[in-house]
Design an enzyme around this catalytic site. Sequence first.
Site, PDB file in Angstrom:
ATOM      1  N   ARG A 128       0.839  -1.200   0.000  1.00 27.90           N
ATOM      2  CA  ARG A 128       0.000   0.000   0.000  1.00 27.90           C
ATOM      3  C   ARG A 128       0.880   1.259   0.000  1.00 27.90           C
ATOM      4  O   ARG A 128       0.446   2.346  -0.331  1.00 27.90           O
ATOM      5  CB  ARG A 128      -0.932   0.047   1.223  1.00 27.90           C
ATOM      6  CG  ARG A 128      -2.054   1.083   1.051  1.00 27.90           C
ATOM      7  CD  ARG A 128      -2.827   1.367   2.328  1.00 27.90           C
ATOM      8  NE  ARG A 128      -2.090   2.209   3.231  1.00 27.90           N
ATOM      9  CZ  ARG A 128      -1.547   1.845   4.393  1.00 27.90           C
ATOM     10  NH1 ARG A 128      -1.696   0.611   4.831  1.00 27.90           N
ATOM     11  NH2 ARG A 128      -0.871   2.681   5.131  1.00 27.90           N
ATOM     12  N   TYR A 160     -14.436  18.435 -14.746  1.00 21.98           N
ATOM     13  CA  TYR A 160     -15.006  17.100 -14.633  1.00 21.98           C
ATOM     14  C   TYR A 160     -15.982  17.098 -13.446  1.00 21.98           C
ATOM     15  O   TYR A 160     -15.671  17.652 -12.374  1.00 21.98           O
ATOM     16  CB  TYR A 160     -13.882  16.095 -14.416  1.00 21.98           C
ATOM     17  CG  TYR A 160     -14.367  14.677 -14.329  1.00 21.98           C
ATOM     18  CD1 TYR A 160     -14.762  13.986 -15.468  1.00 21.98           C
ATOM     19  CD2 TYR A 160     -14.458  14.042 -13.103  1.00 21.98           C
ATOM     20  CE1 TYR A 160     -15.214  12.691 -15.379  1.00 21.98           C
ATOM     21  CE2 TYR A 160     -14.918  12.736 -13.014  1.00 21.98           C
ATOM     22  CZ  TYR A 160     -15.291  12.067 -14.154  1.00 21.98           C
ATOM     23  OH  TYR A 160     -15.754  10.787 -14.059  1.00 21.98           O
ATOM     24  N   ASP A 190      -5.223  19.678 -14.652  1.00 19.46           N
ATOM     25  CA  ASP A 190      -5.714  18.354 -15.049  1.00 19.46           C
ATOM     26  C   ASP A 190      -5.511  18.235 -16.557  1.00 19.46           C
ATOM     27  O   ASP A 190      -6.201  18.897 -17.336  1.00 19.46           O
ATOM     28  CB  ASP A 190      -7.200  18.220 -14.667  1.00 19.46           C
ATOM     29  CG  ASP A 190      -7.804  16.883 -15.103  1.00 19.46           C
ATOM     30  OD1 ASP A 190      -7.221  16.192 -15.965  1.00 19.46           O
ATOM     31  OD2 ASP A 190      -8.900  16.544 -14.595  1.00 19.46           O
TER      32      ASP A 190
HETATM   33  C1  LIG Z   1     -12.469  10.919 -16.204  1.00 16.02           C
HETATM   34  C2  LIG Z   1     -11.912  12.203 -15.713  1.00 16.02           C
HETATM   35  C3  LIG Z   1     -11.584  12.386 -14.365  1.00 16.02           C
HETATM   36  C4  LIG Z   1     -11.853  11.331 -13.307  1.00 16.02           C
HETATM   37  O1  LIG Z   1     -11.044  10.233 -13.501  1.00 16.02           O
HETATM   38  P1  LIG Z   1     -11.434   8.730 -13.043  1.00 16.02           P
HETATM   39  O2  LIG Z   1     -10.300   7.920 -13.555  1.00 16.02           O
HETATM   40  O3  LIG Z   1     -12.757   8.409 -13.642  1.00 16.02           O
HETATM   41  O4  LIG Z   1     -11.505   8.766 -11.545  1.00 16.02           O
HETATM   42  C5  LIG Z   1     -11.015  13.598 -13.998  1.00 16.02           C
HETATM   43  N1  LIG Z   1     -10.796  14.582 -14.889  1.00 16.02           N
HETATM   44  C6  LIG Z   1     -11.110  14.443 -16.190  1.00 16.02           C
HETATM   45  C7  LIG Z   1     -10.847  15.565 -17.133  1.00 16.02           C
HETATM   46  C8  LIG Z   1     -11.675  13.255 -16.651  1.00 16.02           C
HETATM   47  O5  LIG Z   1     -12.009  13.120 -17.950  1.00 16.02           O
END
Ligand SMILES: *Cc1c(COP(=O)(O)O)cnc(C)c1O
Length: 398
Positions: free
Chosen positions: A61, A114, A186
């Site tokens: 972990r 998101y 992101d």
């Molecule tokens: C899908 C997505 C997420 C979340 O990711 P998961 O892997 O589903 O937890 C976050 N940001 C963006 C831009 C996404 O497309």
Amino acid sequence: MSDLTTLLAHSGDGQAEKINRTYASVPEVLPVYMSSVFAFDDAQSVEDIYTGAEEGYVYSRIRHPNNDAAARVLADIDGAEAGAVFSSGMAAIVTSIISVVGAGDHIVSSPVLYGGVRTYLEKELKRFGVDVTFTDFSDVSNIEKAITPRTKLVYTESVSNPLIAVPDLAAAADIAHRHNALFFVDNTFAPVVAKPISYGADVVLYSATKYLGGHSDLVAGAAVGRADLINEISHQLIIYGSLLGAAESWLLARSLRTLELRVVKQSQNALRMAEFLEKHPAVKKVYYPGLESSSSHSTAERLFRKGIYGGMLSAEVKGGKEATAVIDSLGKGFIKYVPSLAGTSTSVSYPVQTSHRSYSREELDKEGISDGLLRFSAGIEDADDIIAQLDAALRNIS
Ligand SMILES: *Cc1c(COP(=O)(O)O)cnc(C)c1O
């Protein structure tokens, strides 16, 4: 050993590494280490790993060979000092944010996020005494106006969903740093295409479920960036227990070998799709930063890798029934309705029914998301084959 159960408990156990060390060859790729814990012959070895005098693993972990291998490749992709790999994109994002803010702190964020992240910033963080101001990042002067002496973090996505807009990440980084705030991006929609670290991002976050995994067979997340921050984030990751496991870390590391090949091809296909859709009489507007008509074109030209604009695009067709007719017609061919993105197959998604279904009519209008908006994720097929499928589906409504 006389007892069969004792024999079974120890036969061959833990020997793989010792064999590797004595053979003249090693596995060409890192095998999957399906082991929750590591065994030691003596107490000093444990001590040496804890103090850092020796390299090694203790408990999966906390650190794990396959997870480490994936983290190394991910950091290299972005030219980052370090990386951490999580059990989902959400885990990567919330763990990274909670690592740098606490009660009394303030975040400035783009509102176009998101859904899960938007909920986290708007509702969850409030419970911990963290305030968030949402402001439109298409005009970066808004960021400066929203910053307060309590602002610790400026947060945005590199490419917005579903209108595929590109904020000026370099200017946003500059503003954040001038006010002693961190800048997190992101970059889920644009790995390879955008390099947020080179524009000044401190941490870059990914849903590895999308392009990094790239084959629609894996849920994972990643954070890469400054070593001191990734260290702090990894510390939280251990507390929250969201390290990606062995098999999936291995799969992610394998998928990353072809990341650039996939993304370049997907970007080339997306540009062909965008150009075709823009000329089509049944299409009102196409959102793709590679098109000169896009309001993000000049920003993308400046920030993105030369000649590629990513695999995501959206197109507005006539609304309501016509939009679903296009989806249904595409579904008879290989372009399926997939409420995610970035697989090897070209797919379509319908934001008003999926990612933005909780939005009111008023909010949708404000964001410019109509009933006719279809979002496409370009795959790696031959571009002419993709265009033929789009053409056949659009013929039904023009
Ligand atoms: C899908 C997505 C997420 C979340 O990711 P998961 O892997 O589903 O937890 C976050 N940001 C963006 C831009 C996404 O497309």
